[in-house]
Design a protein around this motif. Structure first.
Motif, PDB file in Angstrom:
ATOM      1  N   GLN A  60      -7.114  -4.200  -2.776  1.00 50.06           N
ATOM      2  CA  GLN A  60      -6.156  -4.724  -1.801  1.00 50.06           C
ATOM      3  C   GLN A  60      -5.651  -3.634  -0.855  1.00 50.06           C
ATOM      4  O   GLN A  60      -5.678  -2.441  -1.172  1.00 50.06           O
ATOM      5  CB  GLN A  60      -4.960  -5.361  -2.523  1.00 50.06           C
ATOM      6  CG  GLN A  60      -5.280  -6.678  -3.214  1.00 50.06           C
ATOM      7  CD  GLN A  60      -4.054  -7.302  -3.845  1.00 50.06           C
ATOM      8  OE1 GLN A  60      -3.234  -6.622  -4.473  1.00 50.06           O
ATOM      9  NE2 GLN A  60      -3.921  -8.617  -3.697  1.00 50.06           N
ATOM     10  N   THR A  82      -0.225  -8.278   2.682  1.00 46.84           N
ATOM     11  CA  THR A  82      -1.192  -7.933   1.641  1.00 46.84           C
ATOM     12  C   THR A  82      -2.514  -8.600   1.963  1.00 46.84           C
ATOM     13  O   THR A  82      -2.573  -9.822   2.163  1.00 46.84           O
ATOM     14  CB  THR A  82      -0.715  -8.385   0.252  1.00 46.84           C
ATOM     15  OG1 THR A  82       0.533  -7.753  -0.055  1.00 46.84           O
ATOM     16  CG2 THR A  82      -1.738  -8.011  -0.809  1.00 46.84           C
ATOM     17  N   THR A 127      -7.805  -5.409 -16.692  1.00 45.52           N
ATOM     18  CA  THR A 127      -6.822  -6.044 -15.814  1.00 45.52           C
ATOM     19  C   THR A 127      -5.552  -6.426 -16.562  1.00 45.52           C
ATOM     20  O   THR A 127      -4.544  -6.781 -15.941  1.00 45.52           O
ATOM     21  CB  THR A 127      -7.419  -7.304 -15.155  1.00 45.52           C
ATOM     22  OG1 THR A 127      -7.898  -8.186 -16.183  1.00 45.52           O
ATOM     23  CG2 THR A 127      -8.577  -6.926 -14.236  1.00 45.52           C
ATOM     24  N   ASP A 139      -5.377   0.174  -2.775  1.00 44.03           N
ATOM     25  CA  ASP A 139      -5.518   0.314  -4.220  1.00 44.03           C
ATOM     26  C   ASP A 139      -6.924  -0.161  -4.575  1.00 44.03           C
ATOM     27  O   ASP A 139      -7.252  -1.349  -4.413  1.00 44.03           O
ATOM     28  CB  ASP A 139      -4.462  -0.527  -4.942  1.00 44.03           C
ATOM     29  CG  ASP A 139      -4.439  -0.279  -6.440  1.00 44.03           C
ATOM     30  OD1 ASP A 139      -5.516  -0.281  -7.058  1.00 44.03           O
ATOM     31  OD2 ASP A 139      -3.337  -0.102  -7.009  1.00 44.03           O
ATOM     32  N   LEU A 144      -7.005  -2.868  -7.489  1.00 42.07           N
ATOM     33  CA  LEU A 144      -6.577  -4.193  -7.027  1.00 42.07           C
ATOM     34  C   LEU A 144      -7.488  -4.755  -5.945  1.00 42.07           C
ATOM     35  O   LEU A 144      -7.473  -5.958  -5.680  1.00 42.07           O
ATOM     36  CB  LEU A 144      -5.149  -4.114  -6.482  1.00 42.07           C
ATOM     37  CG  LEU A 144      -4.027  -3.869  -7.502  1.00 42.07           C
ATOM     38  CD1 LEU A 144      -2.700  -3.640  -6.787  1.00 42.07           C
ATOM     39  CD2 LEU A 144      -3.921  -5.044  -8.467  1.00 42.07           C
ATOM     40  N   ARG A 180      -6.281 -10.004  -5.515  1.00 40.19           N
ATOM     41  CA  ARG A 180      -5.907  -9.129  -6.622  1.00 40.19           C
ATOM     42  C   ARG A 180      -7.002  -9.048  -7.690  1.00 40.19           C
ATOM     43  O   ARG A 180      -7.445 -10.066  -8.223  1.00 40.19           O
ATOM     44  CB  ARG A 180      -4.601  -9.646  -7.230  1.00 40.19           C
ATOM     45  CG  ARG A 180      -3.972  -8.752  -8.298  1.00 40.19           C
ATOM     46  CD  ARG A 180      -2.661  -9.370  -8.750  1.00 40.19           C
ATOM     47  NE  ARG A 180      -2.019  -8.629  -9.834  1.00 40.19           N
ATOM     48  CZ  ARG A 180      -1.196  -7.608  -9.658  1.00 40.19           C
ATOM     49  NH1 ARG A 180      -0.901  -7.213  -8.433  1.00 40.19           N
ATOM     50  NH2 ARG A 180      -0.635  -6.992 -10.690  1.00 40.19           N
ATOM     51  N   PHE A 181      -7.457  -7.845  -7.976  1.00 42.85           N
ATOM     52  CA  PHE A 181      -8.459  -7.536  -8.999  1.00 42.85           C
ATOM     53  C   PHE A 181      -9.814  -8.209  -8.757  1.00 42.85           C
ATOM     54  O   PHE A 181     -10.652  -8.235  -9.657  1.00 42.85           O
ATOM     55  CB  PHE A 181      -7.959  -7.939 -10.399  1.00 42.85           C
ATOM     56  CG  PHE A 181      -6.872  -7.068 -10.926  1.00 42.85           C
ATOM     57  CD1 PHE A 181      -7.048  -5.700 -11.064  1.00 42.85           C
ATOM     58  CD2 PHE A 181      -5.648  -7.616 -11.292  1.00 42.85           C
ATOM     59  CE1 PHE A 181      -6.037  -4.891 -11.565  1.00 42.85           C
ATOM     60  CE2 PHE A 181      -4.628  -6.815 -11.792  1.00 42.85           C
ATOM     61  CZ  PHE A 181      -4.825  -5.449 -11.928  1.00 42.85           C
TER      62      PHE A 181
END
Length: 518
Positions: free
Chosen positions: A203, A218, A151, A198, A201, A222-223
Motif C-alpha cells: 500500500q 490509501t 499476516t 509499506d 501491506l 491490504r496484504f
C-alpha cells in the motif's frame, strides 16, 4: 513429362519474377516486425490513456524479481560488472574529489533506530526518516507469491517515523507505531504531507501535515499483491509534484511507474520488466529491474527513477511519461539504490550505489545533468558505505543525507561554499546533441530555464546517455537484416538455377519426381 529443354530453360524464366516479389515481401515483413517492436514500446511508454494496457513479466520473472530483499547482492548471472564498458574504474574513482564532506557526530548518539529505509526533508528543514524498529526484511519475509509471510502478525509496535533537527541531530518527534509492517519509502511534499509505502501491506499512504494516525489517502489492497489498476506489489517510493499530482514506483514485482492526480485518480503508467538474469550493458528505455526510488526535477520537467538492478537512473517527461534521458557508468556499477536532485549549477543528481560481487567502492556520486559527467564522490569520512538505501538533499543544496539498512545509520554531508540556488539567471545553452535537445525540450515544457553548468576540477568521462533516438535505428537495423536475408536467398536461388542451366539439353540434375521447386 516435360522435356529437358522445357525443364531447364522455360521453367526457370517463368518462375523468376514471382519469386523476386516473394523475396521482396519477405524483406519488408522482417523490417516491419523489427520496427513494430520499438513502436509498441514507445506507445506504451508515452500512452496517456486512463488505463493503458500493461506489460508484465511471466511467472518465473515475477517470482525471481520479487524475491530480492532490499539489502542483498544480486545473483552472479544478473547484469554483470564484467559486461560493462572497459575502463580503469579505480583510476577514474581516484580522480574524483570528495565532496560533499561528512559531518562527524551527527545525529545525536541517543537516537536509536532500526533498519533505516527512507529519508526526506520537511518544509521546516527537519530530517524525516522511515525505519523498521525491531523488524527486518530477510529472504523468508515473503512467500513465493509475494505475500507477507504472517499476516496475523501485529504491526510494528514502536514508532517508525522519526523527525530530527538538521543542525543538532536531536530527536524532535516520532510516530508511526502500530501502523506498518515493512516500511520502505517516505517522501515529504511541498505542502508538508508525508507519503509512505509499506511493501508488506502493498500500500501507499498519505498523511496530511500534522496528522499522525489516520491517512487521508490509501492506495492498494491490504496484504494483497497484484498488477491491476487497484493493486500494487511491494511499492517502493513516491514523488509528488507542486500541482499535487504524484507518481508511485511499483516496485519489486511489477516494474512500473504510475502517475495519479492529486485526488488519487490514475492517469497513466509505463514500464517493462527487464529482470531476465541475462547480462545487459545498458537495458532498454522504459524497462526496469526494480524501480527503487523516484525524484522530481520539475524545473526540467523530469521524473527520474533509480533503476536498481540495472545500475542506472532513467528520467521521463513528467507530463506524459516519455523517456528523455538515462545516466549509467561503470564507476557507479551494476546497482543503484536511490537518487536525489538539486537544481544548483544547472541541475545535479546525487546517487548511491550498493554492494555487489566486486570490490567496487560503495559511495555516493554527484552527476551533472547537462555535461553527463560524474563530478565528485562522497562517503562517511571519505570511506565506503555498507548498505546505503536512500538519499535526500535540502532545497538549498547544502545538506545531503544518506540512510543505511545495516548498520542502522543516518549520515549527514555538507557542500562547502554552495551558492544559493537561482533560477532564470542564465538562458539555456544551445543543444549540442539529440540527447541534449530532448532534455531541453523537457525543460521547455516545464517553463523554466537552467543555470549554465560549472566545469568541475575533476570529472569522469564516459557516462552513457541514451535517448529515444536510439530506437529509431532499430527499424533501420531490421530492414538491413531483412535485405541481407533476401539477398542471400536470391544468391542461393540463382546458384540453383545456374546449375540447372548447365544441364540444359541433357538429363535433369535430379529425377523429375524429386526436382527442387524454387
Amino acid at each position: 513429362m516435360r522435356g529437358p529443354a522445357a525443364y531447364d530453360c522455360a521453367y526457370p524464366s517463368r518462375i523468376h519474377l514471382p519469386y523476386v516479389f516473394t523475396l521482396l515481401l519477405f524483406c519488408t515483413c522482417i523490417a516491419s516486425i523489427n520496427t513494430q517492436g520499438y513502436e509498441e514500446t514507445r506507445r506504451f511508454g508515452t500512452s496517456q490513456r486512463l488505463n493503458p494496457a500493461p506489460v508484465y513479466p511471466d511467472a518465473a520473472e515475477y517470482v525471481d524479481n520479487s524475491q530480492y530483499p532490499d539489502y542483498v547482492a544480486p545473483v552472479q548471472n544478473s547484469w554483470s560488472i564484467a559486461h560493462q564498458p572497459q575502463m580503469n574504474v579505480n583510476a577514474a574513482i581516484n580522480k574524483l574529489n570528495y565532496t560533499p564532506v561528512s559531518v562527524p557526530g551527527w545525529p545525536d548518539s541517543h537516537t536509536k533506530l532500526g533498519q533505516v529505509s527512507a529519508v526526506s526533508i520537511d518544509c521546516s528543514g527537519h530530517v524525516v526518516v522511515f525505519h523498521r524498529a525491531s523488524r527486518t526484511w530477510n529472504p523468508s519475509t515473503f512467500t513465493n507469491d509475494n505475500r507477507y509471510w504472517n499476516t496475523n502478525e501485529q504491526p510494528i509496535a514502536l514508532p517508525t517515523i522519526a523527525v530530527l533537527n538538521s543542525s543538532t541531530g536531536q530527536l524532535i518527534d516520532q510516530w508511526g507505531q502500530n501502523m506498518f509492517f515493512m516500511p520502505h519509502g517516505l517522501t515529504v511534499d511541498s505542502k508538508n504531507n508525508v507519503w509512505v509505502t509499506d511493501v508488506a501491506l502493498h500500500q501507499v499512504m498519505k498523511f496530511p501535515s500534522g496528522e499522525k494516525e489516520t491517512p487521508s489517502l490509501t492506495l492498494g489492497v491490504r496484504f494483497t499483491p497484484g498488477n491491476d489498476n487497484h493493486h500494487f506489489c511491494k511499492p517502493t517510493g513516491v514523488a509528488v509534484m507542486e500541482s499535487g499530482d504524484f507518481f508511485v514506483s511499483d516496485g519489486y514485482c511489477n516494474a512500473r511507474v504510475i502517475k495519479y492526480s492529486a485526488a488519487g485518480k490514475r492517469i497513466l503508467q509505463w514500464g517493462r520488466n527487464s529482470f531476465h538474469g541475462v547480462a545487459q550493458v545498458v537495458a532498454k528505455p522504459y524497462s526496469f529491474a526494480i524501480p527503487h526510488a523516484l525524484v522530481l526535477a520539475e524545473d526540467k520537467g523530469l521524473l527520474c527513477a533509480a533503476d536498481r538492478e540495472n545500475g542506472r537512473v532513467q528520467c521521463f517527461n513528467c507530463s506524459d511519461g516519455t523517456f528523455v534521458i538515462q545516466f549509467h557508468s561503470p564507476v557507479i556499477g551494476s546497482r543503484l539504490f536511490s537518487v536525489a536532485y538539486s537544481p544548483k549549477k544547472g541541475g545535479q543528481l546525487y546517487v548511491v550505489n550498493g554492494p555487489d560481487y566486486t570490490s567496487r567502492p560503495i559511495r555516493g556520486f554527484v552527476i551533472d545533468i547537462a555535461t553527463k559527467k560524474i563530478l565528485s564522490q562522497f562517503g562517511p569520512n571519505n570511506k565506503d558505505f555498507s548498505n546505503p538505501h536512500d538519499i535526500a538533499i535540502s532545497k538549498d543544496g547544502k545538506e545531503i543525507y544518506v540512510v543505511e539498512l545495516e548498520p542502522y545509520k543516518i549520515h549527514k554531508f555538507v557542500e562547502p561554499n554552495v551558492e544559493p540556488v537561482k533560477v532564470n539567471e542564465v538562458s539555456k545553452p544551445t543543444p549540442k546533441s539529440v540527447e541534449e535537445s530532448n532534455l531541453n525540450k523537457s525543460s521547455a515544457n516545464a517553463n523554466a530555464s537552467t543555470i549554465a553548468p560549472v566545469k568541475p576540477t575533476a570529472t569522469v568521462e564516459g557516462l552513457s546517455l541514451v535517448s529515444t533516438s536510439w530506437a529509431g535505428w532499430a527499424g533501420v537495423a531490421g530492414g538491413v537484416a531483412g535485405g541481407l536475408g533476401a539477398v542471400l536467398l536470391l544468391l542461393l536461388g540463382g546458384a540453383a538455377l545456374l546449375l540447372r542451366a548447365r544441364h540444359r539439353g541433357g538429363t535433369p540434375l535430379l529425377p523429375e519426381k524429386e526436382s527442387l521447386v524454387l
